[in-house]
Design a protein around this motif. Structure first.
Motif, mmCIF file in Angstrom:
data_model
loop_
_atom_site.group_PDB
_atom_site.id
_atom_site.type_symbol
_atom_site.label_atom_id
_atom_site.label_comp_id
_atom_site.label_asym_id
_atom_site.label_seq_id
_atom_site.Cartn_x
_atom_site.Cartn_y
_atom_site.Cartn_z
ATOM 1 N N ARG A 1 1.404 7.238 -4.067
ATOM 2 C CA ARG A 1 1.905 6.482 -2.737
ATOM 3 C C ARG A 1 3.106 7.118 -2.293
ATOM 4 N NH1 ARG A 1 1.735 0.418 -4.850
ATOM 5 N NH2 ARG A 1 -0.407 -0.078 -4.756
ATOM 6 N N LEU A 2 3.909 7.625 -3.258
ATOM 7 C CA LEU A 2 5.286 8.292 -3.005
ATOM 8 C C LEU A 2 4.561 9.723 -2.094
ATOM 9 C CD1 LEU A 2 7.380 7.906 -5.971
ATOM 10 C CD2 LEU A 2 7.634 6.716 -3.549
ATOM 11 N N ASP A 3 3.684 10.307 -2.853
ATOM 12 C CA ASP A 3 3.185 11.556 -2.050
ATOM 13 C C ASP A 3 2.772 11.238 -0.417
ATOM 14 O OD1 ASP A 3 3.667 13.047 -4.229
ATOM 15 O OD2 ASP A 3 1.634 12.824 -5.064
ATOM 16 N N LEU A 4 1.848 10.129 -0.616
ATOM 17 C CA LEU A 4 1.484 9.690 0.905
ATOM 18 C C LEU A 4 2.687 9.415 1.843
ATOM 19 C CD1 LEU A 4 -0.593 8.772 2.894
ATOM 20 C CD2 LEU A 4 -0.433 6.363 1.771
ATOM 21 N N LEU A 5 3.865 8.707 1.405
ATOM 22 C CA LEU A 5 5.040 8.780 2.180
ATOM 23 C C LEU A 5 5.550 9.887 2.639
ATOM 24 C CD1 LEU A 5 6.594 5.632 0.448
ATOM 25 C CD2 LEU A 5 5.776 5.666 2.883
ATOM 26 N N GLU A 6 5.295 10.937 1.831
ATOM 27 C CA GLU A 6 5.972 12.307 2.092
ATOM 28 C C GLU A 6 5.055 12.885 2.897
ATOM 29 O OE1 GLU A 6 8.917 14.076 1.234
ATOM 30 O OE2 GLU A 6 9.546 12.189 -0.021
ATOM 31 N N ALA A 7 3.890 12.708 3.020
ATOM 32 C CA ALA A 7 3.042 13.307 3.872
ATOM 33 C C ALA A 7 2.961 12.620 5.255
ATOM 34 C CB ALA A 7 1.416 13.141 3.365
ATOM 35 N N ARG B 1 8.158 2.677 5.759
ATOM 36 C CA ARG B 1 8.595 4.085 5.581
ATOM 37 C C ARG B 1 10.115 4.072 5.709
ATOM 38 N NH1 ARG B 1 6.365 5.826 10.518
ATOM 39 N NH2 ARG B 1 7.156 8.054 9.920
ATOM 40 N N ALA B 2 10.757 3.175 6.475
ATOM 41 C CA ALA B 2 12.355 2.873 6.572
ATOM 42 C C ALA B 2 12.797 2.705 5.400
ATOM 43 C CB ALA B 2 12.588 2.505 7.770
ATOM 44 N N THR B 3 12.251 1.843 4.347
ATOM 45 C CA THR B 3 12.555 1.561 3.357
ATOM 46 C C THR B 3 12.439 2.590 2.334
ATOM 47 O OG1 THR B 3 11.745 -0.879 3.476
ATOM 48 C CG2 THR B 3 12.376 -0.279 1.405
ATOM 49 N N TYR B 4 11.434 3.213 2.265
ATOM 50 C CA TYR B 4 11.487 4.799 1.728
ATOM 51 C C TYR B 4 12.496 5.635 1.817
ATOM 52 C CZ TYR B 4 9.777 8.988 -0.193
ATOM 53 O OH TYR B 4 9.498 10.163 -0.761
ATOM 54 N N ARG B 5 12.559 5.871 3.123
ATOM 55 C CA ARG B 5 13.601 6.913 3.526
ATOM 56 C C ARG B 5 15.087 6.335 2.969
ATOM 57 N NH1 ARG B 5 10.600 7.365 8.298
ATOM 58 N NH2 ARG B 5 11.664 5.838 9.324
ATOM 59 N N ARG C 1 0.847 -1.058 -0.094
ATOM 60 C CA ARG C 1 -0.047 -0.140 0.016
ATOM 61 C C ARG C 1 0.790 1.255 0.101
ATOM 62 N NH1 ARG C 1 -4.494 -1.317 4.802
ATOM 63 N NH2 ARG C 1 -5.713 -3.053 3.611
ATOM 64 N N MET C 2 2.143 1.153 0.410
ATOM 65 C CA MET C 2 2.885 2.463 0.907
ATOM 66 C C MET C 2 4.109 2.488 -0.133
ATOM 67 S SD MET C 2 3.041 2.248 5.047
ATOM 68 C CE MET C 2 3.695 4.032 4.959
ATOM 69 N N LEU C 3 4.639 1.186 -0.872
ATOM 70 C CA LEU C 3 5.726 1.337 -1.742
ATOM 71 C C LEU C 3 5.336 0.901 -3.114
ATOM 72 C CD1 LEU C 3 8.212 -0.212 0.858
ATOM 73 C CD2 LEU C 3 8.232 2.048 -0.026
ATOM 74 N N PRO C 4 5.281 1.691 -3.868
ATOM 75 C CA PRO C 4 5.016 1.345 -5.397
ATOM 76 C C PRO C 4 5.589 0.267 -6.180
ATOM 77 C CG PRO C 4 6.267 3.401 -5.586
ATOM 78 C CD PRO C 4 6.002 3.054 -4.335
ATOM 79 N N HIS C 5 7.031 -0.005 -5.942
ATOM 80 C CA HIS C 5 7.862 -0.976 -6.603
ATOM 81 C C HIS C 5 7.612 -2.411 -5.913
ATOM 82 C CE1 HIS C 5 11.152 -3.232 -8.381
ATOM 83 N NE2 HIS C 5 10.869 -2.396 -9.125
ATOM 84 N N PRO C 6 7.181 -3.382 -6.471
ATOM 85 C CA PRO C 6 7.038 -4.665 -5.675
ATOM 86 C C PRO C 6 8.140 -5.207 -4.913
ATOM 87 C CG PRO C 6 5.935 -4.686 -8.032
ATOM 88 C CD PRO C 6 6.765 -3.542 -7.776
ATOM 89 N N ALA C 7 9.350 -4.973 -5.501
ATOM 90 C CA ALA C 7 10.659 -5.699 -4.869
ATOM 91 C C ALA C 7 10.986 -4.602 -3.459
ATOM 92 C CB ALA C 7 11.678 -5.504 -5.656
ATOM 93 N N SER D 1 3.308 6.389 -13.071
ATOM 94 C CA SER D 1 2.052 5.715 -12.650
ATOM 95 C C SER D 1 1.479 6.540 -11.788
ATOM 96 C CB SER D 1 2.432 4.407 -12.000
ATOM 97 O OG SER D 1 1.410 3.997 -11.185
ATOM 98 N N VAL D 2 0.148 6.842 -11.937
ATOM 99 C CA VAL D 2 -0.444 7.680 -10.876
ATOM 100 C C VAL D 2 -0.644 6.920 -9.658
ATOM 101 C CG1 VAL D 2 -2.787 8.512 -10.416
ATOM 102 C CG2 VAL D 2 -1.962 8.493 -12.699
#
Length: 187
Positions: free
Chosen positions: A122-128, A87-91, A42-48, A116-117
């Motif tokens: 999702r990236l915008d959500l993580l930033e928020a 969130r840690a993976t995204y950071r 739900r939070m990270l767009p790339h499956p890997a 991809s929209v």
């Protein structure tokens, strides 16, 4: 969402793990894996990336299961770990990208024809969520448990130790905060 059966099964397995049953740990992780992966996706767009975050979250669950206090939902506790792992993976990915001198700069605004929209949102959500963590940390946990973890308001109150009215207020405030950040970013 009725999580009582899964919750009961997970608690039973956690108690068996606490009693030293290592097979129960494998069963517990197998039971939790789809839920953890769903939260990370739900939070990270790339499956890997989502799979990496899910594996990290399951490792935390396996090594820190003894830290679950038994107060509140085990699935809620796992949901927070999964969201925090995503969130840690995204950071980490964002930091690696920023440090990479070989990577070309991204355009200021995403091109909707090539981006991809879903990934962008999702990236915008993580930033928020990053901003929410800084500005309103008490609202973050309740928001993650309810809107990303799928727990009921009552389960969130039990998990956080806050009153039901406080939980509802925190979630409302978090939603308003996230909605406003997304509105500003998506313009």
């Amino acid at each position: 969402m009725d999580t009582s059966w899964g919750e009961n099964q997970a608690v039973d397995l956690a108690q068996r793990v606490a009693a030293g049953d290592q097979l129960a740990l494998e069963e517990l992780l197998a039971l939790l894996q789809p839920r953890v992966l769903r939260i990370c996706r739900r939070m990270l767009p790339h499956p890997a990336d989502a799979e990496e975050a899910a594996q990290d979250a399951l490792l935390v669950v396996a090594t820190k299961l003894d830290q679950w206090s038994g107060r509140g939902s085990l699935l809620g506790w796992v949901g927070v770990i999964a969201a925090n792992s995503a969130r840690a993976t995204y950071r980490s990915l964002r930091r690696r990208f920023a440090e990479s001198a070989q990577t070309p700069a991204l355009p200021e605004a995403a091109d909707p024809r090539t981006t991809s929209v879903i990934a962008g949102s999702r990236l915008d959500l993580l930033e928020a969520l990053e901003g929410l963590e800084k500005d309103r940390p008490t609202a973050l946990e309740a928001f993650v448990l309810r809107d990303l973890g799928g727990l009921s308001y009552e389960e969130v109150a039990e998990q956080t130790g806050a009153s039901l009215s406080a939980v509802k207020t925190r979630i409302r405030d978090a939603r308003e905060y996230v909605r406003e950040r997304l509105r500003l970013r998506l313009g």
